[in-house]
Write a protein that holds these residues in place. Structure first.
Motif, PDB file in Angstrom:
ATOM      1  N   TRP A  93       0.835  -1.200   0.000  1.00 15.74           N
ATOM      2  CA  TRP A  93       0.000   0.000   0.000  1.00 15.74           C
ATOM      3  C   TRP A  93       0.877   1.260   0.000  1.00 15.74           C
ATOM      4  O   TRP A  93       0.656   2.190  -0.775  1.00 15.74           O
ATOM      5  CB  TRP A  93      -0.910  -0.036   1.207  1.00 15.74           C
TER       6      TRP A  93
ATOM      7  N   SER B  42       2.865   1.520  -3.442  1.00 14.49           N
ATOM      8  CA  SER B  42       2.003   1.849  -4.587  1.00 14.49           C
ATOM      9  C   SER B  42       1.445   3.261  -4.483  1.00 14.49           C
ATOM     10  O   SER B  42       1.194   3.915  -5.488  1.00 14.49           O
ATOM     11  CB  SER B  42       0.861   0.841  -4.714  1.00 14.49           C
ATOM     12  N   SER B  43       1.285   3.763  -3.257  1.00 14.18           N
ATOM     13  CA  SER B  43       0.746   5.115  -3.063  1.00 14.18           C
ATOM     14  C   SER B  43       1.747   6.198  -3.482  1.00 14.18           C
ATOM     15  O   SER B  43       1.336   7.268  -3.916  1.00 14.18           O
ATOM     16  CB  SER B  43       0.369   5.331  -1.604  1.00 14.18           C
TER      17      SER B  43
END
Length: 86
Positions: free
Chosen positions: A80, A83-84
């Protein structure tokens, strides 16, 4: 295949990123700064390749948890984060 299936397959990418094999000796502890930094860097590099495609969603599964003994919650958070920012 149906036309919609062909169109969908043309807009999908496969990304493969290796992870630490925690079943083996000689690797850093999974929650250590060294291990977390390594995993984040590899994930960021991988996700950055797909960032130019302007994708709205991704599917990763339990990245290296079953095969390599990784912690599912930690791996999900690392994916997370990477990818953010990619």
């Amino acid at each position: 295949p149906e036309p919609v299936e062909v169109e969908r397959s043309l807009t999908q990418d496969a990304l493969i990123v290796d992870a630490l094999d925690l079943r083996k000796g000689g690797v850093p502890m999974e929650f250590s700064k060294e291990a977390v930094d390594r995993e984040l860097l590899k994930l960021y590099a991988g996700f950055s390749l797909g960032a130019t495609a302007n994708r709205a969603a991704m599917v990763t599964g339990n990245w290296c948890c079953d095969a390599f003994g990784g912690d599912k919650q930690l791996k999900a958070i690392l994916q997370w984060i990477a990818s953010s920012v990619a």
